[in-house]
Design an enzyme around this catalytic site. Structure first.
Site, mmCIF file in Angstrom:
data_model
loop_
_atom_site.group_PDB
_atom_site.id
_atom_site.type_symbol
_atom_site.label_atom_id
_atom_site.label_comp_id
_atom_site.label_asym_id
_atom_site.label_seq_id
_atom_site.Cartn_x
_atom_site.Cartn_y
_atom_site.Cartn_z
ATOM 1 N N LYS A 11 2.268 -3.424 -6.861
ATOM 2 C CA LYS A 11 0.823 -3.348 -6.661
ATOM 3 C C LYS A 11 0.027 -3.793 -7.894
ATOM 4 O O LYS A 11 0.593 -3.957 -8.977
ATOM 5 C CB LYS A 11 0.453 -1.919 -6.257
ATOM 6 C CG LYS A 11 1.068 -1.498 -4.922
ATOM 7 C CD LYS A 11 0.676 -0.087 -4.567
ATOM 8 C CE LYS A 11 1.262 0.356 -3.246
ATOM 9 N NZ LYS A 11 0.858 1.735 -2.908
ATOM 10 N N PHE A 59 -9.141 7.288 3.092
ATOM 11 C CA PHE A 59 -8.847 6.475 1.908
ATOM 12 C C PHE A 59 -8.642 4.995 2.222
ATOM 13 O O PHE A 59 -8.396 4.198 1.309
ATOM 14 C CB PHE A 59 -7.606 7.019 1.179
ATOM 15 C CG PHE A 59 -6.352 7.036 2.009
ATOM 16 C CD1 PHE A 59 -5.592 5.883 2.182
ATOM 17 C CD2 PHE A 59 -5.924 8.205 2.614
ATOM 18 C CE1 PHE A 59 -4.431 5.894 2.948
ATOM 19 C CE2 PHE A 59 -4.763 8.239 3.386
ATOM 20 C CZ PHE A 59 -4.021 7.067 3.552
ATOM 21 N N ARG A 87 13.488 3.352 -1.348
ATOM 22 C CA ARG A 87 12.582 4.507 -1.306
ATOM 23 C C ARG A 87 13.013 5.561 -2.327
ATOM 24 O O ARG A 87 12.170 6.195 -2.963
ATOM 25 C CB ARG A 87 12.497 5.074 0.111
ATOM 26 C CG ARG A 87 11.825 4.054 1.060
ATOM 27 C CD ARG A 87 11.466 4.605 2.398
ATOM 28 N NE ARG A 87 10.416 5.599 2.329
ATOM 29 C CZ ARG A 87 9.121 5.339 2.175
ATOM 30 N NH1 ARG A 87 8.707 4.096 2.011
ATOM 31 N NH2 ARG A 87 8.237 6.316 2.164
ATOM 32 N N THR A 93 5.411 9.532 -3.690
ATOM 33 C CA THR A 93 4.109 8.865 -3.763
ATOM 34 C C THR A 93 3.278 9.404 -4.923
ATOM 35 O O THR A 93 2.618 8.643 -5.632
ATOM 36 C CB THR A 93 3.343 9.043 -2.436
ATOM 37 O OG1 THR A 93 4.152 8.528 -1.379
ATOM 38 C CG2 THR A 93 2.023 8.311 -2.453
ATOM 39 N N ARG A 104 7.993 5.195 -9.867
ATOM 40 C CA ARG A 104 6.689 5.862 -9.938
ATOM 41 C C ARG A 104 6.612 6.863 -11.081
ATOM 42 O O ARG A 104 5.556 7.007 -11.705
ATOM 43 C CB ARG A 104 6.359 6.503 -8.600
ATOM 44 C CG ARG A 104 6.044 5.433 -7.544
ATOM 45 C CD ARG A 104 5.726 6.037 -6.217
ATOM 46 N NE ARG A 104 5.270 5.033 -5.259
ATOM 47 C CZ ARG A 104 5.523 5.089 -3.974
ATOM 48 N NH1 ARG A 104 6.229 6.092 -3.468
ATOM 49 N NH2 ARG A 104 5.067 4.145 -3.176
ATOM 50 N N ASN A 114 0.002 3.793 -7.474
ATOM 51 C CA ASN A 114 1.382 4.252 -7.604
ATOM 52 C C ASN A 114 2.406 3.133 -7.743
ATOM 53 O O ASN A 114 3.584 3.315 -7.474
ATOM 54 C CB ASN A 114 1.736 5.209 -6.457
ATOM 55 C CG ASN A 114 1.666 4.557 -5.097
ATOM 56 O OD1 ASN A 114 1.593 3.340 -4.975
ATOM 57 N ND2 ASN A 114 1.699 5.375 -4.063
ATOM 58 N N HIS A 117 5.106 -0.348 -3.214
ATOM 59 C CA HIS A 117 5.204 -0.005 -1.788
ATOM 60 C C HIS A 117 6.590 -0.409 -1.338
ATOM 61 O O HIS A 117 7.123 -1.433 -1.771
ATOM 62 C CB HIS A 117 4.175 -0.786 -0.954
ATOM 63 C CG HIS A 117 4.510 -0.795 0.511
ATOM 64 N ND1 HIS A 117 4.137 0.221 1.360
ATOM 65 C CD2 HIS A 117 5.241 -1.672 1.265
ATOM 66 C CE1 HIS A 117 4.597 -0.041 2.578
ATOM 67 N NE2 HIS A 117 5.270 -1.186 2.543
#
Length: 140
Positions: A11, A59, A87, A93, A104, A114, A117
């Site tokens: 991100k 959000f 994951r 998260t 993270r 964070n 994805h």
């Protein structure tokens, strides 16, 4: 366990801090192969389509604005149990709840920023991959 593919996004908070190499190293250390990768600037339409599942959530607008605020790196990862494995290495998260050594925990700034994805299921991985990659861009 079967060889599968999953979709990943690094991100804007991660790309702004030049973390692509550090995150890729964690991905590869976990035994996943990066079989496709490109740096793009997501359009508003792409972000709204990608996160359409969250459209009714409060959000949503903030999430879309964040995802178009800077470049992202979209990836296809491949390996045994790739979806669950990625994951696991992403971590929770909320970075304050993420396990030590996860992406993270190491790199995320907040729940909103964070860093990464990852697809949550085989079906979503296929849809997400197809949104950003054509078949000849994936070199397995």
């Amino acid at each position: 366990m079967a060889i599968e593919r999953t979709f990943s996004i690094l991100k804007p908070d991660a790309t702004a801090r030049n973390l692509t190499g550090a995150i890729n190293a964690l991905i590869e250390k976990a035994g996943l192969r990066i079989v496709a990768q490109k740096r793009i600037r997501m359009t508003r339409e792409q972000a709204e389509t990608f996160y359409a599942v969250h459209k009714a959530r409060p959000f949503f607008g903030e999430l879309v604005d964040f995802m178009i605020s800077g470049p992202v790196v979209v990836q296809v990862l491949e390996g045994e149990g790739a979806i669950l494995k990625y994951r696991d290495i992403m971590g929770a998260t909320d970075p304050s709840k993420a396990a030590d050594g996860t992406i993270r925990k190491l790199h995320a700034k907040s729940v909103g920023e964070n860093s990464v994805h990852g697809s949550d299921a085989t079906e979503t991985a296929a849809v997400e991959i197809a949104q950003f990659f054509s078949g000849n861009e994936i070199v397995g």
